[in-house]
Motif scaffolding. Structure first.
Motif, mmCIF file in Angstrom:
data_model
loop_
_atom_site.group_PDB
_atom_site.id
_atom_site.type_symbol
_atom_site.label_atom_id
_atom_site.label_comp_id
_atom_site.label_asym_id
_atom_site.label_seq_id
_atom_site.Cartn_x
_atom_site.Cartn_y
_atom_site.Cartn_z
ATOM 1 N N ALA A 187 1.434 -8.655 -0.074
ATOM 2 C CA ALA A 187 0.584 -7.537 0.364
ATOM 3 C C ALA A 187 -0.049 -6.849 -0.838
ATOM 4 N N HIS A 188 0.631 -6.897 -1.960
ATOM 5 C CA HIS A 188 0.166 -6.191 -3.174
ATOM 6 C C HIS A 188 -1.220 -6.647 -3.610
ATOM 7 N N GLY A 189 -1.365 -7.941 -3.913
ATOM 8 C CA GLY A 189 -2.670 -8.431 -4.366
ATOM 9 C C GLY A 189 -3.700 -8.419 -3.260
ATOM 10 N N ASP A 190 -3.229 -8.634 -2.044
ATOM 11 C CA ASP A 190 -4.169 -8.733 -0.912
ATOM 12 C C ASP A 190 -4.718 -7.360 -0.530
ATOM 13 N N LEU A 191 -3.822 -6.362 -0.497
ATOM 14 C CA LEU A 191 -4.208 -5.060 0.046
ATOM 15 C C LEU A 191 -4.285 -3.943 -0.991
ATOM 16 N N ASN A 192 -3.288 -3.874 -1.899
ATOM 17 C CA ASN A 192 -3.401 -2.846 -2.949
ATOM 18 C C ASN A 192 -4.638 -3.089 -3.814
ATOM 19 N N SER A 193 -5.090 -4.328 -3.905
ATOM 20 C CA SER A 193 -6.309 -4.604 -4.698
ATOM 21 C C SER A 193 -7.484 -3.795 -4.145
ATOM 22 N N HIS A 194 -7.590 -3.722 -2.820
ATOM 23 C CA HIS A 194 -8.668 -2.913 -2.214
ATOM 24 C C HIS A 194 -8.494 -1.437 -2.571
ATOM 25 N N ILE A 259 -3.370 12.423 -9.810
ATOM 26 C CA ILE A 259 -2.230 11.523 -9.575
ATOM 27 C C ILE A 259 -2.419 10.829 -8.227
ATOM 28 N N GLY A 260 -1.777 9.652 -8.113
ATOM 29 C CA GLY A 260 -2.022 8.866 -6.902
ATOM 30 C C GLY A 260 -0.763 8.250 -6.334
ATOM 31 N N THR A 261 -0.805 8.044 -5.005
ATOM 32 C CA THR A 261 0.260 7.280 -4.332
ATOM 33 C C THR A 261 -0.419 6.163 -3.553
ATOM 34 N N PHE A 262 0.175 4.962 -3.645
ATOM 35 C CA PHE A 262 -0.414 3.775 -3.024
ATOM 36 C C PHE A 262 0.675 3.034 -2.253
ATOM 37 N N GLU A 263 0.270 2.491 -1.084
ATOM 38 C CA GLU A 263 1.232 1.733 -0.268
ATOM 39 C C GLU A 263 0.513 0.581 0.416
ATOM 40 N N ALA A 264 1.005 -0.624 0.164
ATOM 41 C CA ALA A 264 0.473 -1.811 0.857
ATOM 42 C C ALA A 264 1.657 -2.482 1.533
#
Ligand code: SOE
Length: 390
Positions: A187-194, A259-264
Motif C-alpha cells: 500500500a505504501h508505494g501504491d497509495l502513499n506515493s499519491h 507537520i504531517g500525518t500519512f496513512e495508506a
C-alpha cells in the motif's frame, strides 16, 4: 491545417491501460489541442488480451514485446503502464531512443532506479511525465490556488489518508501488487506515493524528516498455479509469503515548518478508494475527499464569526481548473477526468505551448526519496532525514 500527430505507444492494457487510453481518446474531444494524440500501439504480453483491447479501443496496432515499439520511428510518446519493476528498464530504454515518456506511479522500485531514470531523461533531453493524476482533480488544483493566495495563512498541518479494502479476504491471491520483487512495496508505494506527491504539490515544500510503521496483516496468500490461474480455497495446496506491507503510517516534518500525518492501507473495510486530505492553517482549513471529488470544504476564519463554518465549494464552475472543457456548472466530473486533464497538459507541453509540466521524473524521484526514507524508518524504528536516502 492537419495537426501534428503524437503517436502513443501504451505499454500495459489493463486498469491503467484503460484510464490512459480513454484519456488519449477524450482529451482532444473536450479541449482544443495543438497536436492530436493517436492511439498507435498498445502492448501486452498476452496476445489474445491485448488484441481484444486494441480492437475494442481503436488502437492502430498491438505488440507483445515493448522493445518493438521503441524501434518504431513513428512512436513519439511511450506510456509506461506496467507493474513497478519494469518502469525503469522501459523508461530508460525509451529515453535512449529519444522518446517522450509518461510513466505510472510510483516512478520506480527505489531511489537508485529513480535517479537513473532522471539521469536518462536529462541526458537524452526527452520530455517526461509521471501519472500523479490527482493533482488535476479540479478541487485539488483549487486548493493549491487558495493556499498560494494565502487564504489559509501559515500552514500547520497536512493530514492525508488513502484507504482501500480490496485485499482483506485471506483467499485473495498473491497478485503482483503484493509481491516485493514486482511492486517494491505494498500500500505504501501504491497509495502513499499519491499522498506524498499531493503534499508536495499543495504545500510547495519538501519533506525534511519522516518516521513510519508498517504492518502486514495477512502473511501468506494463494499463489498462481502456472496455466491454471490463481489458486483458490479448493485448489490452493500452495501458498506464498506476502513480503510487502498491507498498511504504512508515517509522520512527517516539512521544510516549511508544517507537520504531517500519512496513512495508506488496504485494510480499511468499506473504504473503496478513500483518498482524503485536510490542511490546517492559521486562517482556515481545506478538506478534499476523492469520494466527493467535485467538492472542496473550506473553513475561512477571516469571515465574521456569525458566518463561520465549513463551506462546501462545488468545484464545477468554468473558472475552476479544467472545468471549462467539460460541462456546465453542477454537471460533475469523475476519476477518469483527472487522466484526461493530464493528457491535455501533456499534449500542450509536447507542442511547446507550455514550458513546464509537473509531475515529471524529478517529482517522481522526490516522491521515491520519501517512500524509501519511510521504509528505512520502519525497518530501523527511528526518524529518518530524507537526505539520508537522497
Ligand atoms: C490501487 O488499486 C490503485 O489502482 C492505484 O494504483 C491507483 O494509483 C489509484 O489511483 C487507484 O487505486
Amino acid at each position: 491545417m492537419k495537426k501534428k500527430e503524437i503517436n502513443v505507444a501504451l505499454i500495459g492494457y489493463k486498469f491503467m491501460g484503460r484510464a490512459h487510453g480513454n484519456a488519449y481518446i477524450s482529451a482532444p474531444k473536450f479541449f482544443s489541442l495543438p497536436v492530436q494524440p493517436v492511439l498507435h500501439t498498445i502492448v501486452g504480453r498476452d496476445q489474445k488480451g491485448v488484441a481484444a483491447v486494441a480492437n475494442q479501443w481503436g488502437w492502430k496496432s498491438f505488440e507483445t514485446d515493448w522493445r518493438r515499439v521503441l524501434e518504431n520511428e513513428e512512436i513519439d510518446l511511450v506510456d509506461v503502464g506496467t507493474p513497478n519493476s519494469s518502469h525503469a528498464e522501459i523508461s530508460i530504454a525509451a529515453a535512449e531512443v529519444g522518446k517522450a515518456i509518461a510513466c505510472e506511479k510510483p516512478l520506480a522500485m527505489n531511489v537508485a532506479e529513480a535517479k537513473a531514470m532522471v539521469k536518462a531523461v536529462k541526458k537524452n533531453r526527452v520530455h517526461n511525465y509521471v501519472w500523479f493524476n490527482y493533482r488535476r482533480a479540479p478541487a485539488i488544483s483549487l486548493a493549491r490556488e487558495l493556499i498560494d493566495e494565502g487564504r489559509l495563512g501559515k500552514i500547520y498541518h497536512l493530514r492525508a489518508v488513502y484507504l482501500q479494502d480490496w485485499i482483506m479476504d485471506p483467499n485473495f491471491p498473491l497478485v503482483w501488487r503484493l509481491q516485493k520483487k514486482i511492486a517494491g512495496s505494498g500500500a505504501h508505494g501504491d497509495l502513499n506515493s499519491h499522498l506524498i506527491d499531493l503534499a508536495r504539490f499543495l504545500l510547495r515544500t519538501e519533506f525534511d524528516e519522516v518516521c513510519g510503521m508498517a504492518k502486514t496483516f495477512i502473511k501468506e496468500r494463494p499463489i498462481e498455479i502456472p496455466g491454471r490461474g490463481f489458486a483458490t480455497v479448493k485448489t490452493a495446496r500452495k501458498k506464498g509469503k506476502v513480503d510487502v506491507d498491507d498498511a504504512v503510517l508515517f509522520l512527517a516534518r516539512f521544510g516549511n515548518g508544517a507537520i504531517g500525518t500519512f496513512e495508506a492501507t488496504r485494510f480499511a473495510k468499506g473504504r473503496r478508494n478513500g483518498n482524503q486530505i485536510e490542511i490546517n492553517g492559521s486562517k482556515g482549513t481545506l478538506v478534499f475527499n476523492l469520494e466527493r471529488m467535485n467538492e472542496l470544504q473550506f473553513f475561512d476564519d477571516t469571515l465574521p464569526k456569525q458566518e463561520q463554518g465549513f463551506r462546501r465549494i462545488l468545484v464545477t464552475e468554468p473558472v475552476h481548473p479544467y472545468i471549462h472543457g467539460y460541462w456546465p456548472p453542477g454537471h460533475i466530473i469523475g476519476y477518469e477526468h483527472t487522466f484526461i486533464s493530464m493528457v491535455v497538459d501533456i499534449m500542450n507541453h509536447l507542442a511547446g505551448r507550455t514550458k513546464e509540466f509537473h509531475a515529471d521524473f524529478e517529482d517522481g524521484l522526490r516522491c521515491q526519496e520519501v517512500l524509501d526514507a519511510v521504509l528505512l524508518s520502519c525497518k530501523e524504528r527511528r526518524w529518518v532525514r530524507i537526505k539520508e536516502v537522497a
